[in-house]
Motif scaffolding. Structure first.
Motif: not given
Length: 420
Positions: A40-43, A135-136, A138, A153-154, A172, A177
């Protein structure tokens, strides 16, 4: 809705948070040994960051190669900044020049080293991996089920998803996080987990020179990268990308970087990117460089078409023990030990992290060793090794700012070998 808690003990599932170089390498290495891997990666996508930079793989390159499946390793040259270069003794050397006189001060042998671009290596390492973008992470819940981790994940528009897994690896980056979550239960945990400003600024220009004479002169300094010291600063000049077909139809894009003592807290109005950043960097080096190095700076176009420029303050974090949730959650790479780029040790140690993490998983799965004991040993090594390397990088930066102290640098005394 949470994913099923039913898992196969002989094939544990690992969630990797962060699809940077460390995360992708860890994903390929664990997948190679039969583990189920979720990334999963927030980008929003692989190349969403406009900024790219080069990284030297030197003493860790043989280990890096051993971690990858042959099909992925076969494409490694696609990530090399100048794959058409004849890698002889000079090409596998890192020279340091006196930026004020242009004289060669010393050279450091880096046999077998290859300089790669972050973007190019991410593209190579992402092949065959299913990455969930945007996906961030949390929350990490290890209380509901002592044998698993519930990862929350958000995603887009705040939509949450949950997945139950056996292990979580935080890769990350410097502002991790996952690291923040692991320190949450400690006193002053938020402050302890936070990466700190280093007091060293870095400015980089990625340049498509419009002058063939400048191109030739940069390559004469070194065909990969040369370093140069000037008044209160250290710089680097090298090849970012090479396109075309050899021998005559090659096009080089270059980079130059300046590192100096400073802070965003004292210079909050400094331009951070774009043509204004180019002008700031060029002006800041006027009169401090010899004619040849000065010409590389002066010839840099001040437009977005031919030059990308970025200025930032480098961050660091001196690794310290954390709650690994009974061996279920840990860190690797910049999430565990972000360090300054002096002497090029950061990614080398990330490679060691991945090697050690994979070995730990294999010992737990195949040798039935105690999970808590094995991961505790991994963490102990990662924290001790990472903290020492980060401190050494800070010391190197301080010594590099003054020509009188250069001879004390590890780069001079011990070259670019393993720092810890």
């Amino acid at each position: 809705m949470a994913a099923s808690k039913d898992t196969n003990p002989s094939q544990p599932t690992i969630v990797i948070i962060g699809a940077g170089l460390t995360g992708l390498l860890a994903a390929q290495a664990t997948k190679k040994h039969g583990f189920t891997v979720l990334i999963y990666d927030s980008e929003p996508h692989l190349n969403s960051r406009p900024r790219d930079w080069t990284i030297a793989l030197h003493w860790a390159l043989p280990i890096f190669s051993s971690l990858l499946p042959p099909s992925i390793l076969a494409n490694f040259d696609h990530a090399v900044s100048n794959p058409h270069l004849e890698f002889d003794e000079w090409a596998e050397t890192l020279p340091m020049y006196n930026g004020e006189t242009g004289d060669l001060m010393f050279k450091s042998a880096v046999p077998g080293a290859r300089r790669i671009t972050r973007r190019g290596l991410r593209e190579v390492l992402s092949e065959g991996l299913d990455i969930a973008w945007g996906r961030k992470v949390t929350r990490l819940d290890t209380e509901s089920n002592p044998e698993q981790v519930k990862v929350t994940l958000e995603g887009e528009e705040g939509v949450e998803e949950e997945v139950w897994v056996d292990y979580v690896l935080g890769t990350d980056g410097a502002g991790s996080k996952v690291r923040e979550i692991l320190f949450a239960n400690q006193e002053n945990g938020e402050e302890k987990a936070k990466a700190k400003r280093s007091g060293f600024m870095i400015g980089t220009c990625v340049v498509d020179y419009q002058d063939e004479d400048v191109v030739r002169k940069v390559l004469e300094k070194h065909p990969v990268m040369a370093m140069a010291m000037s008044r209160g600063a250290v710089g680097a000049f090298g090849v970012q990308y090479t396109t075309g077909t050899p021998p005559s139809n090659l096009h080089h894009t270059f980079f130059w970087t300046k590192i100096w003592k400073g802070s965003l807290s004292t210079t909050p109005d400094i331009p951070r990117k774009g043509p204004e950043a180019v002008r700031y960097l060029k002006q800041s080096w006027q009169g401090d460089l010899s004619p040849d190095f000065q010409s590389f700076v002066d010839a840099t176009p001040e437009d977005d078409t031919h030059t990308q420029a970025f200025i930032d303050e480098m961050g660091t974090w001196i690794a310290q023990p954390f709650d690994n949730r009974d061996g279920r959650v840990t860190l690797a790479g910049d999430a565990g030990h972000p360090m300054l780029i002096l002497r090029g040790q950061g990614f080398q140690h990330a490679v060691i992290d991945v090697q050690n993490y994979v070995q730990a998983l294999l010992e737990i799965r195949d040798s039935r060793r105690d999970r808590k004991e094995v991961v505790a040993a991994y963490d102990k090594d990662m924290v001790e090794r990472g903290s020492k390397a980060a401190l050494q990088a800070l010391e190197e930066a301080e010594l590099a700012m003054d020509a009188k102290s250069v001879e004390k640098m590890l780069m001079v005394r011990r070259g670019h070998g393993r720092s810890v």
